[in-house]
Write a protein that holds these residues in place. Structure first.
Motif, PDB file in Angstrom:
ATOM      1  N   LEU A  15       2.070   4.890  -4.087  1.00 38.83           N
ATOM      2  CA  LEU A  15       2.964   3.788  -3.728  1.00 38.83           C
ATOM      3  C   LEU A  15       4.032   3.578  -4.807  1.00 38.83           C
ATOM      4  N   ALA A  43       0.721  -2.689  -2.286  1.00 44.26           N
ATOM      5  CA  ALA A  43       2.032  -2.161  -1.898  1.00 44.26           C
ATOM      6  C   ALA A  43       3.124  -3.155  -2.251  1.00 44.26           C
ATOM      7  N   TYR A  55       6.413   0.722   5.749  1.00 50.18           N
ATOM      8  CA  TYR A  55       5.077   0.942   5.195  1.00 50.18           C
ATOM      9  C   TYR A  55       4.038   0.325   6.124  1.00 50.18           C
ATOM     10  N   VAL A  98       5.966   5.526   6.000  1.00 52.40           N
ATOM     11  CA  VAL A  98       4.919   5.685   4.986  1.00 52.40           C
ATOM     12  C   VAL A  98       3.619   5.229   5.628  1.00 52.40           C
ATOM     13  N   ASP A 104      -0.208   4.891   5.401  1.00 55.75           N
ATOM     14  CA  ASP A 104      -1.290   4.810   4.416  1.00 55.75           C
ATOM     15  C   ASP A 104      -2.625   4.723   5.158  1.00 55.75           C
TER      16      ASP A 104
END
Length: 390
Positions: A106, A130, A169, A202, A204
């Protein structure tokens, strides 16, 4: 005296609320639902011990020497093969960078992609690690409300239309902190929007393997992720202490910049841990081990939900995760979770109030409960203490 010598970037980075809470849990009388800690009984201690001895005996001084920034080749080959077999992807070892946990990933993303004022999108609520990692690079962060099955896609598209968003994200599987999971429809829409508006996704996925029942969900960008970054970790299925994670980056230019930033930060992640991890993964039935963790966490989650159903007031609602490590609790309007936290701490039970999971740090009526680090009896006692306060 010294504050004037500290950089503005450092001064603007908030300390982790959870790290502060964890210091208080050294008292054995405190029941902690605060940290996202895997249950220690899930750590494969004997197998790791054998792998440690085996790699020293087999590879000698190589395991103690400097290594490549991108990570141990053998481990990256294992990760690529696993992703290709389990997800139907077409990943090569050269597209993988081993990181010091997902948290370093991150930070590298923030360092390489964010200029001050750049627009980035997160979920609301979002993973506080994050928020902390990205905040130090001073972006314009926009939080899109989470619905029961993922981000509000109408609000997301409206934001993408009005701003040149650098990246989105997301934690689509058993999200931290909410425990929510994206539906198939939301995954497809998110993938389409990132391509339509030319922004990076992104993705995760620290908890994907911890699905209580059935096969893990597929990655949003598994088939076509030229403009995506996939993050993974071994912290939740093997051991967090090794701090071993990875990034899958298909775009060569982006991968080069991330690798260069990592080289400047730490040269490479702990290569001894990488050797041990690779040996463990290739000499043991990892899926059998993960199935045991799933069963353990399913029982702990069920115990917490049952205790809350039995004792919490009807005005308190909570999520019911399909996997992962967290339950998100919403208190009645006007009740501040941070106030409840202070009272709960006096009763030797702690949780994470919702405020650090929002980009504006609001005084929220929400809180995150972790169920993986306590046995079922302790979970029931901790929930009973909270219910009395409520």
């Amino acid at each position: 005296m010294f504050e004037e010598k500290i950089s503005e970037l450092s001064l603007s980075t908030p300390a982790s609320f959870i790290r502060a809470i964890l210091k208080t849990t050294e008292n054995s009388e405190i029941i902690s639902f605060a940290g996202g800690l895997p249950n220690p009984i899930s750590f494969p201690k004997e197998e790791i011990k054998k792998s440690t001895n085996r790699v020293i005996d087999k590879y000698g001084s190589k395991v103690f020497q400097y290594s490549m920034t991108a990570g141990l080749r053998e481990l990256r080959e294992y990760i690529a093969e696993h992703l290709n077999n389990s997800q139907g992807m077409d990943v090569t070892p050269d597209e993988i960078i081993v990181t010091t946990g997902s948290q370093q990933a991150l930070d590298l993303i923030g360092k390489v992609l964010i200029n001050p004022g750049d627009s980035v999108v997160l979920e609301e609520p979002s993973y506080l690690g994050a928020i902390q990692a990205f905040s130090q690079y001073r972006p314009d962060m926009c939080a899109i409300t989470l619905e029961r099955d993922g981000m509000d896609m109408n609000k997301l598209e409206a934001k993408l239309k009005e701003s040149n968003v650098k990246f989105i994200y997301t934690v689509p599987n058993f999200q931290n902190p909410s425990g929510l999971t994206y539906s198939k429809e939301k995954r497809e829409t998110l993938h389409r929007l990132t391509r339509k508006y030319n922004c990076i996704l992104v993705e995760d996925d620290p908890y994907g393997d911890l699905k209580f029942d059935g096969n893990p969900y597929g990655y949003i960008s598994r088939n076509e992720f030229e403009g995506s970054i996939l993050l993974g970790t071994f912290s939740k299925t093997v051991t967090p202490g090794m701090r071993s994670g990875f990034m899958v980056i298909r775009n060569p230019e982006l991968r080069l910049r991330i690798n260069t930033a990592k080289e400047a930060a730490d040269l490479h992640s702990n290569v001894f841990s990488q050797y041990i991890l690779w040996d463990y993964m290739t000499n043991n039935d990892v899926q059998k081990h993960i199935l045991k963790i799933r069963e353990l966490y399913r029982n702990q989650s069920n115990a917490m939900i049952k205790a809350m159903e039995d004792s919490f007031p009807e005005s308190v609602s909570f999520t019911r995760p399909e996997g992962g490590m967290f339950i998100w609790v919403t208190l009645p309007e006007g009740m501040i979770a941070l106030d409840l936290f202070e009272k709960a701490r006096k009763e030797n039970v702690v949780f994470v109030p919702g405020n650090p999971f929002y980009i504006d740090g609001r005084a929220a009526n929400t809180m995150r409960l972790n169920y993986t680090n306590c046995d079922e009896k302790t979970i029931i006692e901790g929930i009973n203490r909270l219910s009395r306060l409520l």
